[in-house]
Write an enzyme that holds these catalytic residues in place. Sequence first.
Site, mmCIF file in Angstrom:
data_model
loop_
_atom_site.group_PDB
_atom_site.id
_atom_site.type_symbol
_atom_site.label_atom_id
_atom_site.label_comp_id
_atom_site.label_asym_id
_atom_site.label_seq_id
_atom_site.Cartn_x
_atom_site.Cartn_y
_atom_site.Cartn_z
ATOM 1 N N HIS A 307 -17.781 -110.348 -49.361
ATOM 2 C CA HIS A 307 -17.629 -108.923 -49.020
ATOM 3 C C HIS A 307 -19.019 -108.323 -48.854
ATOM 4 O O HIS A 307 -19.942 -108.677 -49.562
ATOM 5 C CB HIS A 307 -16.890 -108.185 -50.153
ATOM 6 C CG HIS A 307 -16.309 -106.885 -49.709
ATOM 7 N ND1 HIS A 307 -17.047 -105.730 -49.640
ATOM 8 C CD2 HIS A 307 -15.070 -106.574 -49.277
ATOM 9 C CE1 HIS A 307 -16.278 -104.758 -49.209
ATOM 10 N NE2 HIS A 307 -15.068 -105.230 -48.973
ATOM 11 N N ASP A 364 -8.139 -109.458 -49.189
ATOM 12 C CA ASP A 364 -7.266 -110.222 -48.288
ATOM 13 C C ASP A 364 -6.818 -111.555 -48.865
ATOM 14 O O ASP A 364 -5.948 -112.211 -48.286
ATOM 15 C CB ASP A 364 -8.001 -110.455 -46.959
ATOM 16 C CG ASP A 364 -8.179 -109.131 -46.222
ATOM 17 O OD1 ASP A 364 -9.330 -108.724 -45.992
ATOM 18 O OD2 ASP A 364 -7.146 -108.487 -45.940
HETATM 19 C C1 SDX Z 1 -12.175 -106.620 -45.500
HETATM 20 O O1 SDX Z 1 -16.040 -103.531 -45.564
HETATM 21 C C2 SDX Z 1 -14.938 -103.418 -46.185
HETATM 22 O O2 SDX Z 1 -14.774 -102.614 -47.091
HETATM 23 C C3 SDX Z 1 -13.820 -104.336 -45.684
HETATM 24 C C4 SDX Z 1 -12.531 -104.339 -46.500
HETATM 25 C C5 SDX Z 1 -11.848 -102.992 -46.435
HETATM 26 O O3 SDX Z 1 -11.087 -102.671 -47.369
HETATM 27 O O4 SDX Z 1 -11.988 -102.318 -45.390
HETATM 28 O O5 SDX Z 1 -12.821 -104.648 -47.849
HETATM 29 C C6 SDX Z 1 -11.526 -105.360 -45.955
HETATM 30 O O6 SDX Z 1 -12.491 -106.722 -44.345
HETATM 31 C C7 SDX Z 1 -12.477 -107.698 -46.507
HETATM 32 C C8 SDX Z 1 -13.253 -108.906 -45.876
HETATM 33 C C9 SDX Z 1 -12.219 -109.813 -45.168
HETATM 34 N N1 SDX Z 1 -12.923 -110.879 -44.404
HETATM 35 C C10 SDX Z 1 -12.896 -112.147 -44.822
HETATM 36 O O7 SDX Z 1 -12.369 -112.544 -45.856
HETATM 37 C C11 SDX Z 1 -13.592 -113.122 -43.861
HETATM 38 C C12 SDX Z 1 -14.473 -114.080 -44.644
HETATM 39 N N2 SDX Z 1 -15.623 -113.324 -45.194
HETATM 40 C C13 SDX Z 1 -16.841 -113.297 -44.456
HETATM 41 O O8 SDX Z 1 -16.781 -113.485 -43.089
HETATM 42 C C14 SDX Z 1 -17.887 -112.327 -44.987
HETATM 43 O O9 SDX Z 1 -17.971 -112.529 -46.336
HETATM 44 C C15 SDX Z 1 -17.729 -110.851 -44.705
HETATM 45 C C16 SDX Z 1 -17.489 -110.583 -43.266
HETATM 46 C C17 SDX Z 1 -16.620 -110.292 -45.506
HETATM 47 C C18 SDX Z 1 -19.027 -110.170 -45.140
HETATM 48 O O10 SDX Z 1 -20.004 -110.585 -44.259
HETATM 49 P P1 SDX Z 1 -21.532 -110.193 -44.491
HETATM 50 O O11 SDX Z 1 -21.684 -109.119 -45.499
HETATM 51 O O12 SDX Z 1 -22.138 -109.960 -43.140
HETATM 52 O O13 SDX Z 1 -22.110 -111.472 -45.159
HETATM 53 P P2 SDX Z 1 -22.939 -112.562 -44.389
HETATM 54 O O14 SDX Z 1 -22.168 -113.033 -43.202
HETATM 55 O O15 SDX Z 1 -24.318 -112.031 -44.188
HETATM 56 O O16 SDX Z 1 -22.948 -113.761 -45.471
HETATM 57 C C19 SDX Z 1 -23.992 -113.879 -46.427
HETATM 58 C C20 SDX Z 1 -24.029 -115.380 -46.740
HETATM 59 C C21 SDX Z 1 -24.198 -116.242 -45.492
HETATM 60 O O17 SDX Z 1 -24.766 -117.476 -45.890
HETATM 61 P P3 SDX Z 1 -26.429 -117.635 -45.779
HETATM 62 O O18 SDX Z 1 -26.796 -117.265 -44.352
HETATM 63 O O19 SDX Z 1 -26.998 -116.680 -46.814
HETATM 64 O O20 SDX Z 1 -26.671 -119.095 -46.105
HETATM 65 O O21 SDX Z 1 -22.760 -115.783 -47.317
HETATM 66 C C22 SDX Z 1 -22.135 -116.705 -46.439
HETATM 67 C C23 SDX Z 1 -22.772 -116.551 -45.081
HETATM 68 O O22 SDX Z 1 -22.683 -117.767 -44.341
HETATM 69 N N3 SDX Z 1 -20.708 -116.346 -46.414
HETATM 70 C C24 SDX Z 1 -19.709 -117.202 -46.431
HETATM 71 C C25 SDX Z 1 -18.546 -116.427 -46.461
HETATM 72 N N4 SDX Z 1 -18.878 -115.141 -46.443
HETATM 73 C C26 SDX Z 1 -20.223 -115.078 -46.412
HETATM 74 N N5 SDX Z 1 -19.679 -118.553 -46.424
HETATM 75 C C27 SDX Z 1 -18.449 -119.127 -46.450
HETATM 76 N N6 SDX Z 1 -17.283 -118.438 -46.494
HETATM 77 C C28 SDX Z 1 -17.296 -117.087 -46.490
HETATM 78 N N7 SDX Z 1 -16.160 -116.414 -46.541
#
Ligand code: SDX
Length: 429
Positions: A307, A364
């Site tokens: 998140h 989710d």
């Molecule tokens: C919702 O914003 C809100 O409030 C949203 C929400 C709401 O109520 O409106 O809470 C609802 O959208 C919840 C999120 C649902 N999405 C998912 O579950 C999809 C999977 N999650 C990710 O795609 C991700 O965690 C996000 C999109 C939720 C957050 O993305 P960020 O903040 O841009 O984080 P990032 O992509 O910069 O990740 C930071 C690191 C990265 O690795 P490094 O580059 O540091 O090595 O964490 C890794 C990412 O690769 N990472 C994950 C991951 N999420 C982040 N690696 C594997 N699996 C994941 N799910």
Amino acid sequence: MTEKATLTIDDRSYEFDMFTGAENERCIDITHLRKETGCITMDPGYGNTGSCYSSITYVDGAKGILRYRGYPIEELAQKAGFVEVCYLILHGELPTARQLADFRAEIAGHAALHENLKIHFSGLPHSAPPMALLSAMLNLVSCFHPEVLEVVAEGEEFERTAALLLSKVRTIAAFSYRMAYGKPFIHPNPNLSYCANFLHMMFSEPYQEYVASPVIEKALNLFLVLHADHEQNCSTSTVRVVGSSRANLFSSVSAGVSALWGPLHGGANAAVIKMLEEIKSSGQPIDHYLDMAKDKNNNVRLMGFGHRVYKNFDPRSVILKKRVYEVLDELQQEDPLLDIALELEEKTLKDDYFVSRNLYPNVDFYSGILLRAIGIPINMYTVMFAIGRMPGWIANWRELLEHKQRISRPRQIYTGSTTREFVELRDRG
Ligand code: SDX
């Protein structure tokens, strides 16, 4: 005395006002940064950028805190109904018994869709994605209520428009489900509660009324309460950007539906179930999926984890996980996907990749399992999220107008070709 931040560029110092919010969050007001320094900031994804001052919802990502108008989500989930929470989010205060009764009646009175709107459903393929229908129908509904095209953010007109939208989004969702499964539309019953009426429109048959069990109705109510608002997430920010051009409420939330659709945002609840089903059917060990999610060479993410704001547990996920157990138990159902989800969560808690990046289950991760228990089909999961988020979108749209917020228009840094002369087609080889 206003605190100041000092920025030094090319040996010249500039001062900018700072502001401290109700929960001691601090910001640097850079409203005049470009005019004074000639520079802009760069923050792709806006992870460090505030777009507004808001009094609707507060999230503390480090402590796993979520409050709507100051009320902790844990209390609201336990004690409040969805319509009550809608009132709170829209008006800033919990309703009195009379206010709640009037609000309920106003919503119940707007549930029906104009007969002419229904032809748009019949012209679509049954495979039409419900989120596409929802986004389209929200704009089409406003064609039958020209008064909602007026951008009014206060008084009786706003109250009626908000109630109409909260009511019709539920009917559109139910009708899109009925159309997708080739079933006749079931008209709303104004004598039913918000959730019971939705389930009635979804699952009743022309000669067989569906009566939601209290367990199912309570589970749906909880789902909607937990999704009602969440600060400036992707879809709410979209509603604000569209609303900032003074577009009407229906077109603004229609855009919010489109933003919510993405698998990184509201589409994640369905993506989680697809991931769990794949794990179940593949016979592969769970570690195989964890390794894929950690492998930067592919674009696989562990859906339902991580998140932008929560660097601790998402409190909604904690509540949902507990409730899923209770609902399955009360319904005497078992869901093998829950066992897989629990094992997945347990393994990530011991895996440095996830722990070091603060990747915990978000709203989710368990919500899809709750929707399965209620009997909602997977292609409706993100639609359910949109129904839940509607009060938050409406309240944010209204707040930007109350604050007379300027039209959103971010800047950029250009990295393309510098100026060059046009080359005639004959001279291009
Ligand atoms: C919702 O914003 C809100 O409030 C949203 C929400 C709401 O109520 O409106 O809470 C609802 O959208 C919840 C999120 C649902 N999405 C998912 O579950 C999809 C999977 N999650 C990710 O795609 C991700 O965690 C996000 C999109 C939720 C957050 O993305 P960020 O903040 O841009 O984080 P990032 O992509 O910069 O990740 C930071 C690191 C990265 O690795 P490094 O580059 O540091 O090595 O964490 C890794 C990412 O690769 N990472 C994950 C991951 N999420 C982040 N690696 C594997 N699996 C994941 N799910």
